[in-house]
Design a protein around this motif. Sequence first.
Motif, PDB file in Angstrom:
ATOM      1  N   GLY A  13       0.770  -1.241   0.000  1.00 50.14           N
ATOM      2  CA  GLY A  13       0.000   0.000   0.000  1.00 50.14           C
ATOM      3  C   GLY A  13       0.794   1.280   0.000  1.00 50.14           C
ATOM      4  N   ASN A  14       2.125   1.207  -0.025  1.00 52.75           N
ATOM      5  CA  ASN A  14       2.916   2.440  -0.097  1.00 52.75           C
ATOM      6  C   ASN A  14       2.981   2.864  -1.564  1.00 52.75           C
ATOM      7  OD1 ASN A  14       4.503   4.611   0.557  1.00 52.75           O
ATOM      8  ND2 ASN A  14       6.402   3.426   0.657  1.00 52.75           N
ATOM      9  N   ARG A  15       2.134   3.813  -1.947  1.00 47.38           N
ATOM     10  CA  ARG A  15       1.948   4.162  -3.351  1.00 47.38           C
ATOM     11  C   ARG A  15       2.507   5.551  -3.655  1.00 47.38           C
ATOM     12  NH1 ARG A  15      -2.047   0.407  -5.355  1.00 47.38           N
ATOM     13  NH2 ARG A  15      -1.710  -1.442  -4.090  1.00 47.38           N
ATOM     14  N   ASN A  16       3.340   5.631  -4.695  1.00 46.16           N
ATOM     15  CA  ASN A  16       3.866   6.890  -5.201  1.00 46.16           C
ATOM     16  C   ASN A  16       4.301   6.654  -6.645  1.00 46.16           C
ATOM     17  OD1 ASN A  16       5.222   9.232  -5.870  1.00 46.16           O
ATOM     18  ND2 ASN A  16       6.340   9.389  -3.941  1.00 46.16           N
ATOM     19  N   PRO A  17       3.548   7.150  -7.631  1.00 47.98           N
ATOM     20  CA  PRO A  17       3.874   6.901  -9.040  1.00 47.98           C
ATOM     21  C   PRO A  17       5.296   7.304  -9.421  1.00 47.98           C
ATOM     22  CG  PRO A  17       1.674   7.846  -8.849  1.00 47.98           C
ATOM     23  CD  PRO A  17       2.298   7.924  -7.478  1.00 47.98           C
ATOM     24  N   PHE A  52      -1.030   0.664   7.326  1.00 49.97           N
ATOM     25  CA  PHE A  52      -2.373   0.291   7.772  1.00 49.97           C
ATOM     26  C   PHE A  52      -2.775   1.203   8.939  1.00 49.97           C
ATOM     27  CE2 PHE A  52      -0.127  -3.926   6.914  1.00 49.97           C
ATOM     28  CZ  PHE A  52      -0.337  -3.856   5.542  1.00 49.97           C
ATOM     29  N   PRO A  53      -3.059   2.481   8.661  1.00 49.83           N
ATOM     30  CA  PRO A  53      -3.180   3.482   9.726  1.00 49.83           C
ATOM     31  C   PRO A  53      -4.230   3.165  10.790  1.00 49.83           C
ATOM     32  CG  PRO A  53      -4.032   4.323   7.621  1.00 49.83           C
ATOM     33  CD  PRO A  53      -3.289   3.065   7.317  1.00 49.83           C
ATOM     34  N   GLU A  54      -5.410   2.691  10.395  1.00 51.90           N
ATOM     35  CA  GLU A  54      -6.465   2.444  11.379  1.00 51.90           C
ATOM     36  C   GLU A  54      -6.135   1.279  12.306  1.00 51.90           C
ATOM     37  OE1 GLU A  54      -8.112   4.494   7.834  1.00 51.90           O
ATOM     38  OE2 GLU A  54      -7.052   2.586   8.079  1.00 51.90           O
ATOM     39  N   LEU A  55      -5.319   0.328  11.817  1.00 57.35           N
ATOM     40  CA  LEU A  55      -4.950  -0.810  12.661  1.00 57.35           C
ATOM     41  C   LEU A  55      -4.030  -0.385  13.800  1.00 57.35           C
ATOM     42  CD1 LEU A  55      -4.478  -3.741  10.138  1.00 57.35           C
ATOM     43  CD2 LEU A  55      -6.482  -3.103  11.490  1.00 57.35           C
ATOM     44  N   TRP A  56      -3.310   0.702  13.608  1.00 58.17           N
ATOM     45  CA  TRP A  56      -2.482   1.228  14.692  1.00 58.17           C
ATOM     46  C   TRP A  56      -3.312   2.118  15.603  1.00 58.17           C
ATOM     47  CZ3 TRP A  56       2.156  -0.836  15.410  1.00 58.17           C
ATOM     48  CH2 TRP A  56       2.792  -1.468  14.323  1.00 58.17           C
ATOM     49  N   GLN A  57      -4.194   2.918  15.004  1.00 57.45           N
ATOM     50  CA  GLN A  57      -5.009   3.853  15.784  1.00 57.45           C
ATOM     51  C   GLN A  57      -6.039   3.144  16.647  1.00 57.45           C
ATOM     52  OE1 GLN A  57      -4.487   7.025  16.176  1.00 57.45           O
ATOM     53  NE2 GLN A  57      -6.230   7.224  17.578  1.00 57.45           N
ATOM     54  N   VAL A  58      -6.496   1.977  16.228  1.00 51.99           N
ATOM     55  CA  VAL A  58      -7.558   1.291  16.964  1.00 51.99           C
ATOM     56  C   VAL A  58      -7.135   0.987  18.396  1.00 51.99           C
ATOM     57  CG1 VAL A  58      -6.940  -1.081  16.330  1.00 51.99           C
ATOM     58  CG2 VAL A  58      -9.338  -0.490  16.739  1.00 51.99           C
ATOM     59  N   ARG A  59      -5.848   0.796  18.632  1.00 56.24           N
ATOM     60  CA  ARG A  59      -5.357   0.491  19.981  1.00 56.24           C
ATOM     61  C   ARG A  59      -5.588   1.657  20.931  1.00 56.24           C
ATOM     62  NH1 ARG A  59      -4.126  -2.997  16.563  1.00 56.24           N
ATOM     63  NH2 ARG A  59      -2.889  -4.815  17.044  1.00 56.24           N
ATOM     64  N   THR A  60      -5.439   2.863  20.414  1.00 52.55           N
ATOM     65  CA  THR A  60      -5.648   4.047  21.227  1.00 52.55           C
ATOM     66  C   THR A  60      -7.134   4.267  21.485  1.00 52.55           C
ATOM     67  OG1 THR A  60      -3.678   5.073  20.270  1.00 52.55           O
ATOM     68  CG2 THR A  60      -5.237   6.539  21.369  1.00 52.55           C
ATOM     69  N   GLU A 119       3.495  -5.265   8.905  1.00 49.75           N
ATOM     70  CA  GLU A 119       3.972  -3.880   8.931  1.00 49.75           C
ATOM     71  C   GLU A 119       5.039  -3.674  10.002  1.00 49.75           C
ATOM     72  OE1 GLU A 119       2.691   0.794   8.856  1.00 49.75           O
ATOM     73  OE2 GLU A 119       1.103  -0.719   8.799  1.00 49.75           O
ATOM     74  N   ASP A 120       4.879  -4.337  11.137  1.00 47.28           N
ATOM     75  CA  ASP A 120       5.878  -4.241  12.198  1.00 47.28           C
ATOM     76  C   ASP A 120       7.244  -4.677  11.681  1.00 47.28           C
ATOM     77  OD1 ASP A 120       6.880  -3.764  14.708  1.00 47.28           O
ATOM     78  OD2 ASP A 120       5.616  -5.201  15.746  1.00 47.28           O
ATOM     79  N   ASN A 121       7.272  -5.801  10.972  1.00 50.01           N
ATOM     80  CA  ASN A 121       8.533  -6.293  10.416  1.00 50.01           C
ATOM     81  C   ASN A 121       9.040  -5.401   9.298  1.00 50.01           C
ATOM     82  OD1 ASN A 121       8.727  -8.404  12.163  1.00 50.01           O
ATOM     83  ND2 ASN A 121       8.505 -10.012  10.655  1.00 50.01           N
ATOM     84  N   PHE A 122       8.125  -4.826   8.533  1.00 50.77           N
ATOM     85  CA  PHE A 122       8.524  -3.907   7.469  1.00 50.77           C
ATOM     86  C   PHE A 122       9.215  -2.692   8.074  1.00 50.77           C
ATOM     87  CE2 PHE A 122       7.453  -0.915   3.879  1.00 50.77           C
ATOM     88  CZ  PHE A 122       8.194  -1.579   2.923  1.00 50.77           C
ATOM     89  N   ARG A 123       8.699  -2.191   9.177  1.00 53.09           N
ATOM     90  CA  ARG A 123       9.330  -1.067   9.875  1.00 53.09           C
ATOM     91  C   ARG A 123      10.709  -1.453  10.405  1.00 53.09           C
ATOM     92  NH1 ARG A 123       4.704   1.947  13.559  1.00 53.09           N
ATOM     93  NH2 ARG A 123       3.332   2.577  11.834  1.00 53.09           N
ATOM     94  N   ALA A 124      10.806  -2.667  10.940  1.00 50.97           N
ATOM     95  CA  ALA A 124      12.095  -3.128  11.474  1.00 50.97           C
ATOM     96  C   ALA A 124      13.139  -3.208  10.361  1.00 50.97           C
ATOM     97  CB  ALA A 124      11.926  -4.491  12.143  1.00 50.97           C
ATOM     98  N   TRP A 125      12.723  -3.688   9.176  1.00 51.04           N
ATOM     99  CA  TRP A 125      13.647  -3.769   8.042  1.00 51.04           C
ATOM    100  C   TRP A 125      14.122  -2.376   7.650  1.00 51.04           C
ATOM    101  CZ3 TRP A 125      14.173  -1.861   3.156  1.00 51.04           C
ATOM    102  CH2 TRP A 125      15.079  -2.507   2.324  1.00 51.04           C
ATOM    103  N   ARG A 126      13.197  -1.413   7.561  1.00 47.75           N
ATOM    104  CA  ARG A 126      13.559  -0.054   7.168  1.00 47.75           C
ATOM    105  C   ARG A 126      14.471   0.591   8.202  1.00 47.75           C
ATOM    106  NH1 ARG A 126       7.744   2.303   5.241  1.00 47.75           N
ATOM    107  NH2 ARG A 126       7.263   1.651   7.352  1.00 47.75           N
TER     108      ARG A 126
END
Length: 282
Positions: free
Chosen positions: A139-143, A272-280, A230-237
Amino acid sequence: MSQAEHGTDRDAPERAHTDFGRRLSYGDYLRLDTLLSAHQPITGAHDEHLFITVHHVSEVWLSLIIRELQAAMTLLAAGVTDEPLKMLTRVVRAQEQLTAAWGVLKTMTPADYLQFRGAFGEASGFQSAGYRMVEILLGNRNPVLLRPFEHRPDQHGPLHAALHAPSVYDLTLRLLAARGLPIPAEVLERDYTQPPVENPGVLDAWLTVYRDPERYWDLYELAEKLLDVEDNFRAWRFNHLTTVERTIGFKTGSGGTSGAGYLRRALNVVLFPELWQVRTSL
């Protein structure tokens, strides 16, 4: 032990197949001659072989991740939720291998890298079609990021098609809508070439799932698996960033980006923004 006794010993090495004149051997099956022949350093620097090896291995893991993501997405599009969980778990495990590879590369010091860095010119991981495809599917989109592949229709074509198609998260939100959860129409019909934007209606739908996991168990489990990805994707970055910082500091990247600065900005990307926000919001 005698020759005869070897014949009755199931554990004896002599029982292994040894004649491969007309049989498929391990090396033949994996085409190891082709694989290993791709390791072609262009300098005499000792650590260039390490550099190439880590990137070759990473590209192979990326190809597996792409295959598993695409298979999972095909099933999600058909409304299937169970089997994609296995595929996404495999993605997570492959991501762990990708991240671990940075630890091997970090054994290369700045002085080691400088012995060959200038030899490969403007070549850069920024031009990895495999990595770019993974980003697009997630979902990281940038033409703009497809421009380095315009000279390769075989790479640009699939990337362009993926950019204009739903991401794994888009397909997940369609599942929620199919289950009767009120996903806003502007989300379901959004421009897929753009990255996702947090939507309060989507957050409300996920709150419904997270407040009643027994009723929505498959969706709940799918959401948590996406968070693993996504957690692992962040760790890789993050490990990419720290590897670059400790190897070249804040020099400009070979591909023309600012290097560490560009990678640090990438850490702010939320797939996946809402999946992180739902915790709050729970």
